[in-house]
Design a protein around this motif. Structure first.
Motif, mmCIF file in Angstrom:
data_model
loop_
_atom_site.group_PDB
_atom_site.id
_atom_site.type_symbol
_atom_site.label_atom_id
_atom_site.label_comp_id
_atom_site.label_asym_id
_atom_site.label_seq_id
_atom_site.Cartn_x
_atom_site.Cartn_y
_atom_site.Cartn_z
ATOM 1 N N ASN A 20 0.787 -1.233 0.000
ATOM 2 C CA ASN A 20 0.000 0.000 0.000
ATOM 3 C C ASN A 20 0.819 1.283 0.000
ATOM 4 O O ASN A 20 0.406 2.275 -0.573
ATOM 5 N N GLU A 77 -7.622 5.839 -2.491
ATOM 6 C CA GLU A 77 -8.514 4.949 -1.752
ATOM 7 C C GLU A 77 -7.789 4.319 -0.569
ATOM 8 O O GLU A 77 -8.350 4.204 0.520
ATOM 9 N N ILE A 78 -6.560 3.921 -0.778
ATOM 10 C CA ILE A 78 -5.754 3.354 0.302
ATOM 11 C C ILE A 78 -5.518 4.415 1.373
ATOM 12 O O ILE A 78 -5.617 4.141 2.564
ATOM 13 N N ASP A 115 -7.449 6.963 2.089
ATOM 14 C CA ASP A 115 -8.708 7.160 2.814
ATOM 15 C C ASP A 115 -8.926 6.073 3.862
ATOM 16 O O ASP A 115 -9.354 6.350 4.987
ATOM 17 N N LYS A 116 -8.629 4.830 3.515
ATOM 18 C CA LYS A 116 -8.771 3.724 4.467
ATOM 19 C C LYS A 116 -7.818 3.904 5.652
ATOM 20 O O LYS A 116 -8.187 3.673 6.796
ATOM 21 N N TYR A 117 -6.586 4.311 5.362
ATOM 22 C CA TYR A 117 -5.601 4.549 6.412
ATOM 23 C C TYR A 117 -6.092 5.651 7.362
ATOM 24 O O TYR A 117 -6.029 5.507 8.571
ATOM 25 N N LYS A 124 -9.193 6.661 8.004
ATOM 26 C CA LYS A 124 -10.307 6.190 8.823
ATOM 27 C C LYS A 124 -9.839 5.257 9.936
ATOM 28 O O LYS A 124 -10.365 5.293 11.041
ATOM 29 N N LYS A 125 -8.844 4.441 9.639
ATOM 30 C CA LYS A 125 -8.370 3.473 10.621
ATOM 31 C C LYS A 125 -7.513 4.117 11.713
ATOM 32 O O LYS A 125 -7.628 3.767 12.883
ATOM 33 N N GLU A 171 -9.811 13.878 10.169
ATOM 34 C CA GLU A 171 -10.130 12.947 9.088
ATOM 35 C C GLU A 171 -10.148 13.661 7.755
ATOM 36 O O GLU A 171 -10.203 13.037 6.707
#
Length: 69
Positions: free
Chosen positions: A24, A50-51, A53-55, A57-58, A67
């Motif tokens: 990633n 997209e990766i 954004d996931k990072y 949020k996590k 955020e």
């Protein structure tokens, strides 16, 4: 940029922690002060948004102030 990262970790350690499968992240660059000392901040370059954004949020509560990017 992420902050409040462990001071004992280098780029390689951070990459293993945040991207253990090594698929990633493109790079991590530690931010240093004018004396050359690492202060727990780093810039992350992801393969796509997209990766990223996931990072966010996590990990936003641990290492990010927001955020919003």
């Amino acid at each position: 940029m992420a902050q409040f990262l462990p001071l004992a970790m280098n780029e390689k350690d951070l990459k293993k922690y945040f991207d253990p499968k090594d698929d990633n992240l493109i790079s991590i660059r530690l931010i240093k002060d004018r004396m050359g000392k690492y202060r727990g901040k780093a810039l992350f370059e992801f393969k796509n948004s997209e990766i990223c954004d996931k990072y966010i949020k996590k990990h936003h509560e641990e290492f990010l102030q927001t955020e919003e990017v």
